[in-house]
Write an enzyme that holds these catalytic residues in place. Sequence first.
Site, PDB file in Angstrom:
ATOM      1  N   GLU A  28       0.915  -1.397  -0.256  1.00 53.98           N
ATOM      2  CA  GLU A  28      -0.340   0.015  -0.344  1.00 53.98           C
ATOM      3  C   GLU A  28       0.966   1.468   0.139  1.00 53.98           C
ATOM      4  O   GLU A  28       0.276   2.609   0.250  1.00 53.98           O
ATOM      5  CB  GLU A  28      -1.295   0.239   1.168  1.00 53.98           C
ATOM      6  CG  GLU A  28      -1.611  -1.089   1.067  1.00 53.98           C
ATOM      7  CD  GLU A  28      -3.377  -1.217   0.265  1.00 53.98           C
ATOM      8  OE1 GLU A  28      -2.870  -0.508  -0.567  1.00 53.98           O
ATOM      9  OE2 GLU A  28      -4.254  -1.631   0.179  1.00 53.98           O
ATOM     10  N   HIS A  80      -3.284   2.347   8.120  1.00 57.06           N
ATOM     11  CA  HIS A  80      -4.114   1.943   6.891  1.00 57.06           C
ATOM     12  C   HIS A  80      -4.339   0.531   8.553  1.00 57.06           C
ATOM     13  O   HIS A  80      -3.571  -0.315   8.566  1.00 57.06           O
ATOM     14  CB  HIS A  80      -3.726   1.695   6.133  1.00 57.06           C
ATOM     15  CG  HIS A  80      -4.218   0.327   5.577  1.00 57.06           C
ATOM     16  ND1 HIS A  80      -5.619   0.254   5.322  1.00 57.06           N
ATOM     17  CD2 HIS A  80      -4.397  -0.454   4.703  1.00 57.06           C
ATOM     18  CE1 HIS A  80      -6.336  -0.787   4.397  1.00 57.06           C
ATOM     19  NE2 HIS A  80      -5.545  -1.563   4.149  1.00 57.06           N
ATOM     20  N   HIS A 109      -7.041  -2.818   9.306  1.00 49.78           N
ATOM     21  CA  HIS A 109      -8.242  -3.761   8.976  1.00 49.78           C
ATOM     22  C   HIS A 109      -9.045  -4.355   9.860  1.00 49.78           C
ATOM     23  O   HIS A 109      -8.792  -5.286  10.370  1.00 49.78           O
ATOM     24  CB  HIS A 109      -7.981  -5.508   8.027  1.00 49.78           C
ATOM     25  CG  HIS A 109      -7.347  -5.143   6.824  1.00 49.78           C
ATOM     26  ND1 HIS A 109      -6.637  -5.778   5.639  1.00 49.78           N
ATOM     27  CD2 HIS A 109      -6.680  -4.450   6.266  1.00 49.78           C
ATOM     28  CE1 HIS A 109      -6.539  -5.847   4.784  1.00 49.78           C
ATOM     29  NE2 HIS A 109      -6.464  -4.276   5.382  1.00 49.78           N
ATOM     30  N   HIS A 165     -12.758  -2.636   2.161  1.00 52.38           N
ATOM     31  CA  HIS A 165     -11.632  -2.919   2.518  1.00 52.38           C
ATOM     32  C   HIS A 165     -10.625  -2.839   4.115  1.00 52.38           C
ATOM     33  O   HIS A 165     -10.383  -3.605   5.252  1.00 52.38           O
ATOM     34  CB  HIS A 165     -10.203  -2.636   1.037  1.00 52.38           C
ATOM     35  CG  HIS A 165      -9.126  -2.378   1.685  1.00 52.38           C
ATOM     36  ND1 HIS A 165      -8.511  -1.884   0.873  1.00 52.38           N
ATOM     37  CD2 HIS A 165      -8.099  -2.593   2.676  1.00 52.38           C
ATOM     38  CE1 HIS A 165      -7.231  -1.870   1.186  1.00 52.38           C
ATOM     39  NE2 HIS A 165      -6.799  -3.128   2.422  1.00 52.38           N
TER      40      HIS A 165
HETATM   41 ZN   LIG Z   1      -5.357  -2.951   3.684  1.00 53.55          ZN
END
Ligand SMILES: [Zn+2]
Length: 216
Positions: free
Chosen positions: A75, A94, A96, A159
């Site tokens: 990413e 970022h 999850h 996502h």
């Molecule tokens: Zn991700």
Amino acid sequence: MTFIELKQAVYEATMALYHAGLIRMSAGNVSARDDDGHVAITPGGVLYDRMSVDDIVIVDLEGNVIEGQHRPSSETPMHTTLLKGLPGCGAVVHTHSIYAITFAVLGEALPPLCTEGLAARGTVPVARYAPPGTPQAGEVALEALQATPGLRAVLLRNHGLVVVAPDLETAWQTAYKVEIHAQITYQARQLGTPIPLSDEQIAELFRVYRSVREAR
Ligand SMILES: [Zn+2]
């Protein structure tokens, strides 16, 4: 700030997110930049419970590797797009995290319902869909964040969550509060209809927090 200091800061923020349960296995990633355009970012494909500070990679704002024994996160284009594109953005997280992803797959924004919900500095929107690991992921996140100046969080559709902040400490703590807020929103909806905070109540809360900070 030296590369070592930058890598250490990214490592510590990543471990804080890992121990809070917001990132697992090798999913999720963290970056921070210095004033010279150097970016420390978590490596791709390294399990976080086995990661050391030496595994953090240094890249430039175009994503070229400057120092590191691993490839940078897949990413990286999203991180560099946000670090370059948002004034005052020094760190990107970022995750999850489960409850944030729950709303991301529903395509539902998260308006503030309680104090944790204020950390994002506004309703957390859902960006247009873009495949993970592509430059488009950064472009849609940037577009959604630019729509509300000062906003610190956006859901990536189907996502996860992205948080931007001036520094890593603020970034990881904001990611934590957004996840708590998403969980509270989810639970409240199971039991009934959440009562929204009005614009006046939100403005008043920010005024109270500001005066408490200034009084310290
Ligand atoms: Zn991700």
